[in-house]
Design a protein around this motif. Sequence first.
Motif, PDB file in Angstrom:
ATOM      1  N   LEU A 287       0.827  -1.207   0.000  1.00 30.75           N
ATOM      2  CA  LEU A 287       0.000   0.000   0.000  1.00 30.75           C
ATOM      3  C   LEU A 287       0.856   1.249   0.000  1.00 30.75           C
ATOM      4  O   LEU A 287       0.573   2.228  -0.685  1.00 30.75           O
ATOM      5  CB  LEU A 287      -0.884   0.010   1.240  1.00 30.75           C
TER       6      LEU A 287
ATOM      7  N   GLN B  48       3.820   1.491  -1.189  1.00 30.88           N
ATOM      8  CA  GLN B  48       4.394   1.594  -2.530  1.00 30.88           C
ATOM      9  C   GLN B  48       3.394   2.225  -3.496  1.00 30.88           C
ATOM     10  O   GLN B  48       3.744   3.083  -4.313  1.00 30.88           O
ATOM     11  CB  GLN B  48       4.775   0.196  -3.018  1.00 30.88           C
ATOM     12  N   SER B  49       2.134   1.823  -3.375  1.00 36.30           N
ATOM     13  CA  SER B  49       1.093   2.385  -4.227  1.00 36.30           C
ATOM     14  C   SER B  49       0.950   3.891  -3.974  1.00 36.30           C
ATOM     15  O   SER B  49       0.839   4.685  -4.910  1.00 36.30           O
ATOM     16  CB  SER B  49      -0.223   1.658  -3.954  1.00 36.30           C
TER      17      SER B  49
ATOM     18  N   ARG C   6       3.810   5.733  -5.507  1.00 35.17           N
ATOM     19  CA  ARG C   6       3.626   5.861  -6.956  1.00 35.17           C
ATOM     20  C   ARG C   6       2.719   7.040  -7.284  1.00 35.17           C
ATOM     21  O   ARG C   6       3.001   7.833  -8.177  1.00 35.17           O
ATOM     22  CB  ARG C   6       2.998   4.588  -7.533  1.00 35.17           C
ATOM     23  N   LYS C   7       1.598   7.151  -6.548  1.00 38.65           N
ATOM     24  CA  LYS C   7       0.685   8.279  -6.781  1.00 38.65           C
ATOM     25  C   LYS C   7       1.448   9.588  -6.655  1.00 38.65           C
ATOM     26  O   LYS C   7       1.227  10.527  -7.422  1.00 38.65           O
ATOM     27  CB  LYS C   7      -0.457   8.262  -5.757  1.00 38.65           C
TER      28      LYS C   7
ATOM     29  N   TYR D 293       4.346   9.912  -9.652  1.00 39.69           N
ATOM     30  CA  TYR D 293       3.864   9.971 -11.037  1.00 39.69           C
ATOM     31  C   TYR D 293       3.345  11.367 -11.396  1.00 39.69           C
ATOM     32  O   TYR D 293       3.282  11.725 -12.553  1.00 39.69           O
ATOM     33  CB  TYR D 293       2.719   8.976 -11.256  1.00 39.69           C
ATOM     34  N   LEU D 294       2.951  12.127 -10.385  1.00 39.31           N
ATOM     35  CA  LEU D 294       2.301  13.412 -10.667  1.00 39.31           C
ATOM     36  C   LEU D 294       3.320  14.539 -10.822  1.00 39.31           C
ATOM     37  O   LEU D 294       4.052  14.856  -9.901  1.00 39.31           O
ATOM     38  CB  LEU D 294       1.346  13.772  -9.530  1.00 39.31           C
ATOM     39  N   ARG D 295       3.317  15.158 -12.001  1.00 38.07           N
ATOM     40  CA  ARG D 295       4.255  16.257 -12.254  1.00 38.07           C
ATOM     41  C   ARG D 295       4.082  17.397 -11.268  1.00 38.07           C
ATOM     42  O   ARG D 295       5.039  18.026 -10.857  1.00 38.07           O
ATOM     43  CB  ARG D 295       3.995  16.806 -13.660  1.00 38.07           C
TER      44      ARG D 295
ATOM     45  N   ASN E 186      -6.619  14.785  -3.340  1.00 35.73           N
ATOM     46  CA  ASN E 186      -6.597  14.274  -4.713  1.00 35.73           C
ATOM     47  C   ASN E 186      -7.564  13.111  -4.866  1.00 35.73           C
ATOM     48  O   ASN E 186      -8.194  12.940  -5.905  1.00 35.73           O
ATOM     49  CB  ASN E 186      -5.192  13.776  -5.084  1.00 35.73           C
TER      50      ASN E 186
ATOM     51  N   HIS F   9     -10.571  13.735  -7.617  1.00 37.56           N
ATOM     52  CA  HIS F   9     -10.615  12.979  -8.870  1.00 37.56           C
ATOM     53  C   HIS F   9     -11.413  11.685  -8.766  1.00 37.56           C
ATOM     54  O   HIS F   9     -11.419  10.881  -9.687  1.00 37.56           O
ATOM     55  CB  HIS F   9      -9.185  12.686  -9.331  1.00 37.56           C
TER      56      HIS F   9
ATOM     57  N   THR G 143     -10.784   9.082  -7.103  1.00 36.53           N
ATOM     58  CA  THR G 143      -9.977   7.871  -7.008  1.00 36.53           C
ATOM     59  C   THR G 143     -10.125   7.184  -5.646  1.00 36.53           C
ATOM     60  O   THR G 143      -9.696   6.046  -5.484  1.00 36.53           O
ATOM     61  CB  THR G 143      -8.487   8.167  -7.244  1.00 36.53           C
TER      62      THR G 143
ATOM     63  N   THR H 232      -9.406   3.275  -4.662  1.00 33.86           N
ATOM     64  CA  THR H 232      -8.471   2.986  -3.568  1.00 33.86           C
ATOM     65  C   THR H 232      -9.124   2.098  -2.513  1.00 33.86           C
ATOM     66  O   THR H 232      -8.538   1.122  -2.056  1.00 33.86           O
ATOM     67  CB  THR H 232      -7.989   4.306  -2.934  1.00 33.86           C
TER      68      THR H 232
END
Lengths: 235, 262
Positions: free
Chosen positions: B4, B6-7, B10-11, B14-16, B84, B88, B90, B94
């Motif tokens: 979790l 790690q997930s 990543r979120k 990954y986001l600029r 976020n 969005h 998500t 999740t």
Amino acid sequence: MSSAKIEFRDLSKHYKDVLAVSNFSAQVQSGRVTGFLGPNGAGKSTALRCLLGLVTPTNGSALINGGGYSQLEDPIRKVGAVLDSRGFHPGLTAKQNLKVMASATDINFSRIDEVLELVDLAGTASKRTKGFSLGMKQRLSLAIAMLGDPEILILDEPANGLDPLGIVWLREFLQKLAGEGRTILVSSHQLAEMQNTVNDVLIINKGVLVARGSIKEICQGGSLEEAFLELTFKK
Amino acid sequence: MSQLLQSELRKLTYLRANWLLLLWSGLFAALGTVAPIMILNSDENRLSGGFSGTSTPEGINAVFANAASGYLFALILGILIMTNEYRHGTAVGTFLVTPKRSTVLLAKLMAASMAGLVVQLFSFLMAITSGFIALTFFEPHAPVAAELLFKVFRAAAISGLVLGIVGVGIGALIRNQIAAVTGAVIWTLIVEGLVVAFVDSIGKYLPAGAITGLVDVDFGKNDFNFSIDNYLTPGPATLVLLGYAALFSLIAMRTTLRRDLD
Ligand SMILES: Nc1ncnc2c1ncn2[C@@H]1O[C@H](COP(=O)(O)OP(=O)(O)O)[C@@H](O)[C@H]1O
Ligand SMILES: [Mg+2]
């Protein structure tokens, strides 16, 4: 214990003064596509959200394999869901969105390419989803639902916003999945497109179950639309 | 749990927008050391003598204490990590993957504290480097003691860890991203700053006041009657900050565990 994969038992959900779902009881059999039909505001999304543990019922329960969704171990391997909220981040690519999901459980990243292939999105895997058309977004949602290769699929208005070609695509997609023996519960307020897709029907109006049965029993030779209008306006 | 986390990471990566935020934190903190060097060495200050200049150890303290000032960005990042999900939609995905919401929250709190720490380490380095460069234009200056750098580093690290967590709590409570971020910026840059500067009996217990106490350096002569003696010592200041982390973790849990999601 029944053999039903999905079961609603006296499910009720109140929102302040709105009774969204009222004493709703129904079963969904395995290996079939069940249409969950009713006009806008009938309570379809609320019932499905209760089933997925996102909304807490006021009364009763909504069960998967005899228990609550949150009791499932590694749930996305058993249940895939498409809901009307987008469910993925517009700033991430299709693939990154899937990686976020896959890494939260132990799903292999090779599965990501498989599901993107499955929904015909392999070509746009590394594009940010903010530029996706509605149809592409719906297909990405389906890819997310298929990530864990689940035997049960719960889809809330997956045909919304699709053009006729997209609807044909979706129909074939769902029939293929049902042919593999999966249990599919799919909601819709557009009936014409469901007629040729579903085996069984649950009809809900104002939070109350008004009819259930196979599509043949419900339609009795007429169209689903006619049967639906009769059932919902008689009440 | 590690999956979790790690997930969540990543979120974040990954986001600029998050990388941009990190960059801004560095620029903000660099301004925090460069601007006072310019002000302290301006003709106006030299003639009026309103503040200790960079030729005194207190002046150097006042400059480098600002190297911990990037914590606002740790707070914002924490808020974004939580909001976020709602902005969005998500959150649904999740929580479908992990229906045990407390586990998700725990991973988010950990990711936010790690992100806050990274923000503060980066902005600390940016601030120190730019401070040293700016000082070369105003030789001679008092030496920059290793102890000073250590104290500020300690405050930067702890405040980064804590404010990332506080951000998740605020985000869980308010959920509306724009409202939460705007509120946090106004609070930190205006309200809290004024209270800490002028009502230090209350201000010393606010996060910014506790961070000031944790930095624990003497600023010498100044126009604000500011004295480090009015603040908590580093031990109690750290406890106050950890208290905020605990409080806002609890808020994040309580507001998320049973709430209906649409
Ligand atoms: N979060 C909510 N708060 C208040 N009322 C809601 C909420 N979600 C749904 N409702 C109400 O519950 C009823 C059923 O809505 P919904 O389940 O979305 O219907 P459907 O999906 O069949 O269109 C509607 O009257 C809707 O306004
Ligand atoms: Mg709906």
